[in-house]
Design an enzyme around this catalytic site. Structure first.
Site, PDB file in Angstrom:
ATOM      1  N   GLY A   9      51.398  32.204  42.629  1.00 49.76           N
ATOM      2  CA  GLY A   9      50.036  32.011  43.145  1.00 49.76           C
ATOM      3  C   GLY A   9      49.703  30.525  43.066  1.00 49.76           C
ATOM      4  N   ASP A  34      54.402  30.651  45.872  1.00 50.11           N
ATOM      5  CA  ASP A  34      53.320  31.328  46.606  1.00 50.11           C
ATOM      6  C   ASP A  34      53.916  31.955  47.851  1.00 50.11           C
ATOM      7  OD1 ASP A  34      49.998  30.735  46.351  1.00 50.11           O
ATOM      8  OD2 ASP A  34      50.700  31.618  48.231  1.00 50.11           O
ATOM      9  N   ARG A  83      37.316  36.714  43.582  1.00 47.53           N
ATOM     10  CA  ARG A  83      36.107  37.488  43.832  1.00 47.53           C
ATOM     11  C   ARG A  83      35.187  36.745  44.803  1.00 47.53           C
ATOM     12  NH1 ARG A  83      32.050  39.524  39.409  1.00 47.53           N
ATOM     13  NH2 ARG A  83      32.615  37.579  38.416  1.00 47.53           N
ATOM     14  N   ARG A  89      34.650  42.542  39.901  1.00 49.37           N
ATOM     15  CA  ARG A  89      36.071  42.338  39.599  1.00 49.37           C
ATOM     16  C   ARG A  89      36.857  43.602  39.943  1.00 49.37           C
ATOM     17  NH1 ARG A  89      33.674  39.587  35.073  1.00 49.37           N
ATOM     18  NH2 ARG A  89      34.190  37.381  35.097  1.00 49.37           N
ATOM     19  N   HIS A 176      37.503  41.401  30.297  1.00 47.32           N
ATOM     20  CA  HIS A 176      36.969  40.276  31.074  1.00 47.32           C
ATOM     21  C   HIS A 176      36.090  40.862  32.171  1.00 47.32           C
ATOM     22  CE1 HIS A 176      36.660  36.339  32.759  1.00 47.32           C
ATOM     23  NE2 HIS A 176      37.297  36.658  33.861  1.00 47.32           N
TER      24      HIS A 176
HETATM   25  P1  NAI Z   1      43.203  31.701  45.541  1.00 47.86           P
HETATM   26  O1  NAI Z   1      42.947  32.571  46.715  1.00 47.86           O
HETATM   27  O2  NAI Z   1      42.785  30.297  45.592  1.00 47.86           O
HETATM   28  O3  NAI Z   1      44.753  31.746  45.176  1.00 47.86           O
HETATM   29  C1  NAI Z   1      45.490  32.926  45.147  1.00 47.86           C
HETATM   30  C2  NAI Z   1      46.866  32.603  45.671  1.00 47.86           C
HETATM   31  O4  NAI Z   1      47.682  33.753  45.528  1.00 47.86           O
HETATM   32  C3  NAI Z   1      46.882  32.213  47.154  1.00 47.86           C
HETATM   33  O5  NAI Z   1      47.476  30.946  47.334  1.00 47.86           O
HETATM   34  C4  NAI Z   1      47.707  33.321  47.801  1.00 47.86           C
HETATM   35  O6  NAI Z   1      48.495  32.874  48.891  1.00 47.86           O
HETATM   36  C5  NAI Z   1      48.569  33.743  46.633  1.00 47.86           C
HETATM   37  N1  NAI Z   1      49.168  35.050  46.798  1.00 47.86           N
HETATM   38  C6  NAI Z   1      48.638  36.165  47.365  1.00 47.86           C
HETATM   39  N2  NAI Z   1      49.525  37.166  47.344  1.00 47.86           N
HETATM   40  C7  NAI Z   1      50.643  36.695  46.756  1.00 47.86           C
HETATM   41  C8  NAI Z   1      51.896  37.254  46.456  1.00 47.86           C
HETATM   42  N3  NAI Z   1      52.180  38.529  46.748  1.00 47.86           N
HETATM   43  N4  NAI Z   1      52.812  36.468  45.853  1.00 47.86           N
HETATM   44  C9  NAI Z   1      52.551  35.171  45.551  1.00 47.86           C
HETATM   45  N5  NAI Z   1      51.360  34.592  45.826  1.00 47.86           N
HETATM   46  C10 NAI Z   1      50.427  35.341  46.419  1.00 47.86           C
HETATM   47  O7  NAI Z   1      42.511  32.430  44.279  1.00 47.86           O
HETATM   48  P2  NAI Z   1      42.193  31.786  42.851  1.00 47.86           P
HETATM   49  O8  NAI Z   1      40.819  31.262  42.843  1.00 47.86           O
HETATM   50  O9  NAI Z   1      43.314  30.911  42.476  1.00 47.86           O
HETATM   51  O10 NAI Z   1      42.190  33.097  41.911  1.00 47.86           O
HETATM   52  C11 NAI Z   1      43.395  33.795  41.683  1.00 47.86           C
HETATM   53  C12 NAI Z   1      43.154  35.058  40.840  1.00 47.86           C
HETATM   54  O11 NAI Z   1      42.737  34.683  39.536  1.00 47.86           O
HETATM   55  C13 NAI Z   1      42.049  35.971  41.380  1.00 47.86           C
HETATM   56  O12 NAI Z   1      42.423  37.318  41.194  1.00 47.86           O
HETATM   57  C14 NAI Z   1      40.870  35.658  40.483  1.00 47.86           C
HETATM   58  O13 NAI Z   1      39.914  36.696  40.424  1.00 47.86           O
HETATM   59  C15 NAI Z   1      41.573  35.437  39.169  1.00 47.86           C
HETATM   60  N6  NAI Z   1      40.823  34.715  38.165  1.00 47.86           N
HETATM   61  C16 NAI Z   1      40.879  35.181  36.881  1.00 47.86           C
HETATM   62  C17 NAI Z   1      40.244  34.523  35.856  1.00 47.86           C
HETATM   63  C18 NAI Z   1      40.366  35.010  34.465  1.00 47.86           C
HETATM   64  O14 NAI Z   1      39.621  34.575  33.591  1.00 47.86           O
HETATM   65  N7  NAI Z   1      41.301  35.877  34.160  1.00 47.86           N
HETATM   66  C19 NAI Z   1      39.437  33.329  36.132  1.00 47.86           C
HETATM   67  C20 NAI Z   1      39.494  32.874  37.495  1.00 47.86           C
HETATM   68  C21 NAI Z   1      40.161  33.565  38.479  1.00 47.86           C
HETATM   69  C1  2OP Z   2      35.800  34.120  36.267  1.00 49.31           C
HETATM   70  O1  2OP Z   2      35.426  34.592  35.184  1.00 49.31           O
HETATM   71  C2  2OP Z   2      36.193  35.203  38.426  1.00 49.31           C
HETATM   72  O2  2OP Z   2      37.170  36.032  36.466  1.00 49.31           O
HETATM   73  C3  2OP Z   2      36.746  34.898  37.115  1.00 49.31           C
HETATM   74  O3  2OP Z   2      35.418  33.009  36.673  1.00 49.31           O
END
Ligand code: NAI
Ligand code: 2OP
Length: 309
Positions: A9, A34, A83, A89, A176
């Site tokens: 990702g 990615d 999201r 979520r 979370h």
């Molecule tokens: P983003 O959309 O900017 O990046 C996601 C990337 O995953 C994209 O580049 C996409 O092409 C890639 N992707 C999609 N399917 C794929 C696959 N099968 N194999 C490899 N790559 C693939 O999203 P962002 O902002 O980076 O968020 C990513 C995830 O992290 C989301 O699910 C978000 O909710 C989560 N998140 C979790 C947090 C936490 O505290 N655990 C905090 C912030 C985000």
């Molecule tokens: C956050 O807490 C969306 O899980 C992500 O910012």
């Protein structure tokens, strides 16, 4: 030989920022993977070209081929959809489950000895899914959320009191999501509990803002969710493993009776070091805190059931 960290990702917001932080820490070479063609390669090259300016020695490469995972010491999974406004979520559940299952299969094949840090939401369930799919021992699979949620709580406390961010430490347990459990008793400024420094009303407001921390940023960004602090949180966990720091921090890990719960991943305090999740730290929770944590556990279990895991 340099350590190797892969970010699945890595073309996205959290993944690319995590790659940046890890490279700047000079703890490993970084591979950004990615499904997008060109984006991980382009961002990796751009990031690599910042090295002479920022002064770090680490190789950063990008790939759209999961075989690039080969030899990874740590794999961070940020692949998935973020999201959008009005989306919970849990709405992300089914779409992201397919992505995380696929990523976990690739990790099992190409990096069978790696530690895995899952970031994709809904976090606790995705971490559980990654653990089940890889079949890795429980010390090698964990979810990042508690470091972020605690960092948000730390930030709001520091802003409220007008003190250094560095002096504030905090502990946020649970899933979370809206049911996360900030622990004011275990949140301190220079070792002094905030229960002695802030009024109950202030603590209540800060705890609510923490639980709503992700949604607050989604509402502002409108097209995605937070990424700087989430990426820094994941990078801190990578560092704890690669430098064998044995840090005490909250992370989503497999519970097998600890905190009265089993067969789920949820945020609890752990020691994170060279062996990954070295142990779960037991805390004496009040009846109210314990009830809140169990309620959060019920919410995670419900989502696990929805996925049929
Ligand atoms: P983003 O959309 O900017 O990046 C996601 C990337 O995953 C994209 O580049 C996409 O092409 C890639 N992707 C999609 N399917 C794929 C696959 N099968 N194999 C490899 N790559 C693939 O999203 P962002 O902002 O980076 O968020 C990513 C995830 O992290 C989301 O699910 C978000 O909710 C989560 N998140 C979790 C947090 C936490 O505290 N655990 C905090 C912030 C985000
Ligand atoms: C956050 O807490 C969306 O899980 C992500 O910012």
């Amino acid at each position: 030989m340099a350590k190797k960290v892969s970010v699945i990702g890595g073309g996205g917001n959290v993944g690319a920022s995590c790659a940046l932080y890890v490279a700047e820490m000079e703890i490993a070479d970084v591979v950004m993977i990615d499904i997008l063609e060109g984006v991980p390669q382009g961002k990796a090259l751009d990031l690599q070209q910042s090295a002479p300016i920022q002064g770090f020695d680490a190789y950063v490469t990008g790939s759209s081929d999961f075989a690039a995972l080969e030899g990874s010491d740590v794999v961070v999974v940020t692949a998935g959809f973020p999201r959008k406004p009005g989306m919970s979520r849990e709405d992300l559940l089914k779409a992201n489950a397919d992505i995380v299952r696929n990523a976990a299969e690739k990790i099992r094949t190409h990096a069978p000895n790696a530690f895995v840090i899952v970031v994709t939401n809904p976090l606790d369930v995705m971490a559980y899914l990654a653990w089940k799919t890889t079949g890795f021992p429980k010390n090698r699979v964990m979810g990042m959320a508690g470091v972020l949620d605690s960092a948000r709580l730390r930030t709001f406390v520091a802003l409220e009191l007008g003190v250094s961010m560095q002096d504030v430490h905090a502990m946020v347990l649970g899933g979370h999501g809206d049911s996360m459990v900030p622990l004011p008793r275990y949140t301190t400024v220079g070792g002094i509990s905030i229960t002695e420094l802030l009024s109950p009303a202030q603590i209540e407001a800060i705890s609510k803002r923490t639980a709503n921390g992700g949604a607050e940023i989604v509402a502002l960004l409108k097209t995605g969710s937070a990424f700087y602090a989430p990426a820094a949180s994941a990078a801190q966990m990578v560092q704890a493993i690669l430098k064998d720091q044995r840090r005490l921090l909250p992370a989503a890990v497999l519970l097998e009776g600890e905190y009265g719960m089993r067969d789920l991943f949820i945020g609890v305090p752990i020691i994170l070091g060279g062996q990954g999740v070295e142990r779960i730290v037991p805390l004496q929770l009040s009846a109210e805190e314990d009830a809140a944590l169990r309620k959060s556990g019920d919410a995670v279990k419900k989502t696990i059931a929805e996925l049929g895991l």
